[in-house]
Design a protein around this motif. Structure first.
Motif, short mmCIF file in Angstrom:
data_model
loop_
_atom_site.label_atom_id
_atom_site.label_comp_id
_atom_site.label_asym_id
_atom_site.label_seq_id
_atom_site.Cartn_x
_atom_site.Cartn_y
_atom_site.Cartn_z
N THR A 6 -3.37 4.99 5.90
CA THR A 6 -3.68 3.44 6.60
C THR A 6 -4.11 2.54 5.04
O THR A 6 -3.05 2.35 4.69
CB THR A 6 -4.47 3.35 7.66
N SER A 7 -4.47 3.40 4.92
CA SER A 7 -4.45 2.67 3.09
C SER A 7 -3.54 2.82 1.99
O SER A 7 -3.64 1.67 0.87
CB SER A 7 -6.23 2.88 2.54
N TYR A 8 -3.39 3.69 2.22
CA TYR A 8 -2.44 4.38 1.06
C TYR A 8 -0.57 3.91 1.88
O TYR A 8 0.34 2.74 0.94
CB TYR A 8 -1.69 5.63 1.18
N GLY A 9 -1.01 2.98 3.16
CA GLY A 9 0.45 2.36 3.54
C GLY A 9 0.84 1.25 3.19
O GLY A 9 1.50 0.10 2.77
N VAL A 10 -0.50 0.47 3.61
CA VAL A 10 -0.80 -0.58 2.19
C VAL A 10 -0.72 -1.10 1.25
O VAL A 10 -0.26 -2.09 1.45
CB VAL A 10 -2.54 -1.35 3.18
N THR A 11 -1.25 -0.37 0.34
CA THR A 11 -1.38 -0.13 -0.73
C THR A 11 0.12 -0.67 -1.33
O THR A 11 0.79 -1.32 -2.03
CB THR A 11 -1.80 0.84 -1.62
N THR A 12 1.29 0.75 -1.37
CA THR A 12 2.67 0.66 -0.38
C THR A 12 3.12 -0.23 0.28
O THR A 12 3.95 -0.80 -1.14
CB THR A 12 2.42 2.03 -0.23
N VAL A 13 2.91 -0.48 0.40
CA VAL A 13 3.81 -2.22 0.94
C VAL A 13 3.39 -3.61 -0.32
O VAL A 13 4.24 -4.53 -0.58
CB VAL A 13 3.53 -2.55 2.68
N ALA A 14 1.92 -3.83 0.11
CA ALA A 14 1.39 -4.73 -1.06
C ALA A 14 2.70 -4.48 -2.22
O ALA A 14 3.31 -6.06 -2.70
CB ALA A 14 -0.03 -4.53 -1.14
N ILE A 15 2.29 -3.84 -2.65
CA ILE A 15 2.97 -3.63 -4.66
C ILE A 15 4.43 -3.25 -3.97
O ILE A 15 5.35 -4.15 -4.86
CB ILE A 15 2.96 -1.99 -5.16
N ILE A 16 5.53 -2.88 -3.48
CA ILE A 16 6.33 -2.95 -2.77
C ILE A 16 7.13 -4.08 -3.09
O ILE A 16 8.16 -5.05 -2.82
CB ILE A 16 7.06 -1.97 -2.23
N THR A 17 5.67 -4.75 -1.61
CA THR A 17 6.53 -6.53 -1.50
C THR A 17 6.49 -7.51 -3.00
O THR A 17 7.53 -8.57 -3.01
CB THR A 17 5.07 -7.14 -0.65
N LEU A 18 5.62 -6.92 -4.26
CA LEU A 18 5.59 -7.60 -5.07
C LEU A 18 6.81 -7.52 -5.78
O LEU A 18 7.55 -8.61 -6.14
CB LEU A 18 4.34 -7.70 -6.13
N GLU A 19 7.26 -6.14 -6.06
CA GLU A 19 8.92 -6.19 -6.35
C GLU A 19 9.73 -6.90 -6.19
O GLU A 19 10.60 -7.29 -6.88
CB GLU A 19 8.55 -4.47 -6.74
N ALA A 20 10.12 -6.37 -4.37
CA ALA A 20 10.49 -7.40 -3.76
C ALA A 20 11.17 -8.58 -3.72
O ALA A 20 12.60 -9.29 -4.43
CB ALA A 20 10.45 -6.29 -2.35
N PHE A 21 9.74 -9.09 -3.80
CA PHE A 21 9.54 -11.14 -4.00
C PHE A 21 10.32 -11.03 -5.06
O PHE A 21 10.82 -12.83 -5.31
CB PHE A 21 8.86 -11.18 -3.30
N ALA A 22 10.47 -10.45 -6.10
CA ALA A 22 10.63 -10.98 -7.91
C ALA A 22 11.78 -10.47 -8.19
O ALA A 22 12.90 -11.32 -8.38
CB ALA A 22 9.81 -9.91 -8.76
N GLY A 23 12.45 -9.61 -7.20
CA GLY A 23 13.96 -9.16 -7.15
C GLY A 23 14.41 -10.47 -6.31
O GLY A 23 16.05 -10.91 -6.39
N MET A 24 14.21 -10.73 -5.34
CA MET A 24 14.51 -11.92 -3.86
C MET A 24 15.11 -13.30 -5.12
O MET A 24 15.84 -13.57 -5.10
CB MET A 24 14.22 -11.73 -2.84
N TRP A 25 13.70 -13.46 -5.94
CA TRP A 25 13.84 -14.44 -6.89
C TRP A 25 15.01 -14.80 -7.91
O TRP A 25 15.24 -15.49 -8.45
CB TRP A 25 12.52 -15.20 -7.03
N ILE A 26 14.71 -13.58 -8.55
CA ILE A 26 15.69 -13.60 -9.23
C ILE A 26 17.52 -13.68 -8.95
O ILE A 26 17.90 -14.50 -9.45
CB ILE A 26 15.44 -12.35 -10.12
N ASN A 27 17.71 -12.89 -8.17
CA ASN A 27 18.84 -12.83 -7.54
C ASN A 27 19.10 -14.55 -6.44
O ASN A 27 20.55 -14.70 -6.98
CB ASN A 27 18.85 -11.74 -6.71
N ALA A 28 18.46 -14.72 -5.94
CA ALA A 28 18.62 -16.37 -5.79
C ALA A 28 19.15 -17.10 -6.43
O ALA A 28 19.26 -18.16 -6.31
CB ALA A 28 17.23 -16.22 -4.82
N PHE A 29 17.59 -16.77 -7.40
CA PHE A 29 18.71 -17.83 -8.73
C PHE A 29 19.96 -18.37 -9.53
O PHE A 29 20.69 -18.72 -9.74
CB PHE A 29 17.58 -18.02 -9.69
N ILE A 30 20.53 -16.75 -9.72
CA ILE A 30 22.39 -16.15 -9.23
C ILE A 30 22.53 -16.70 -9.14
O ILE A 30 23.89 -17.60 -9.04
CB ILE A 30 22.11 -14.94 -9.97
N VAL A 31 22.65 -16.86 -7.45
CA VAL A 31 22.90 -17.49 -6.96
C VAL A 31 23.74 -18.70 -6.53
O VAL A 31 24.26 -18.87 -6.43
CB VAL A 31 22.48 -16.44 -5.08
#
Length: 301
Positions: A6-31
């Motif tokens: 369970t802790s591994y799943g939460v850690t995975t989601v937290a790290i991936i969330t940071l990466e995903a939202f950074a990527g969303m912001w960058i691509n939203a900026f381009i659009v």
């Protein structure tokens, strides 16, 4: 052991969330920048059209991938319900392949626009490239849609086999065997990666050969040319494509190996690298485009 998972799943989601939202912001900026320019000028050039489609596909791809990961790690019982799983897999496959093919289209565009060859077929493509780009984009979208439909069909098969077990009270314990069932979807994704990867490699080879010929000609004539700078800039962009595609392709192959072997930590590392690609590569595209770079540097302070 359940606590560690369970802790591994939460850690995975937290790290991936940071990466995903950074990527969303960058691509939203381009659009946003391209759409504002489109409204002001009432037109977009071919390069900006591909960048706009690429930014949209990457933004949507990150959204669906993050939602899929979040549900599978935190609320798996809500994911493995018909047709949520099927739609999630289908949309994820569609936007992932849009991302791949629009990236390949951008590489081909750079190659045709900048490389210089005396071949008649190449010259015809170079002249008609602005008219070809919409058809390339449409073809890429249709191909991605076809793969998305196939992915939906593949994801729907185990549900039919497990529907009885769900009705018998095992609703909270999904019995879908992900390894066997999703191997065809891995194969489809691998086909998409391989085909677009070949397009990127060929574009890089042709552009490199054109750059070498142009450099030899300039040394012979003892003069500089703006074409040399254009070649070098395009070469840097395509080489960044090549490096990122190589990493992504290796990650896909490794994921196929380690998912079937149940090696959680290696799979985690591969997923982190996969989520890095859309944001990091879009950042490279921003700094290789004067208009996007100027706007970014203006708003950052």
């Amino acid at each position: 052991q359940q606590y560690n998972v369970t802790s591994y799943g939460v850690t995975t989601v937290a790290i991936i969330t940071l990466e995903a939202f950074a990527g969303m912001w960058i691509n939203a900026f381009i659009v946003c920048v391209l759409c504002i320019g489109w409204v002001k000028k009432k037109t977009l050039n071919s390069n900006e059209k591909i960048l706009l489609l690429l930014g949209c596909s990457r933004f949507c791809s990150l959204c669906f991938s993050w939602a899929y990961l979040f549900l599978s790690r935190i609320y798996p019982n809500y994911l493995y319900v018909h047709p949520i799983l099927q739609l999630a897999v289908s949309f994820q496959a569609f936007f992932n392949h849009c991302n791949l093919w629009f990236s390949a289209c951008l590489c081909v565009f750079y190659c045709l626009k900048i490389a210089n060859f005396r071949n008649r077929f190449f010259i015809n493509l170079k002249v008609k490239i602005d008219r070809i780009v919409p058809w390339l984009s449409l073809g890429s979208g249709i191909l991605a849609l076809a793969i998305g439909i196939i992915a939906y069909d593949i994801a729907d098969k185990p549900h039919c086999n497990n529907r009885t077990s769900t009705r018998q009270g095992n609703f909270g314990k999904p019995n879908i065997k992900m390894d066997k069932h999703f191997f065809p979807s891995f194969f489809l994704t691998g086909f998409g990666y391989a085909a677009s990867f070949m397009a990127v490699i060929l574009s890089a080879v042709f552009l490199l050969f054109s750059l070498w010929r142009h450099k030899c000609k300039m040394q012979t004539n003892s003069m500089n040319s703006l074409s040399m700078d254009a070649h070098i800039k395009a070469m840097k962009s395509i080489l960044s494509f090549l490096v990122m595609y190589s990493i992504n392709f290796v990650c896909l192959v490794l994921k196929m190996v380690y998912v079937t072997k149940k090696r959680i930590h290696m799979t985690f590392l591969i997923v982190v690298l996969e989520y890095t690609f859309p944001g990091f590569h879009s950042l490279i595209l921003i700094f290789s485009n004067p208009k996007l770079e100027k706007t970014l540097l203006k708003i950052l302070p």
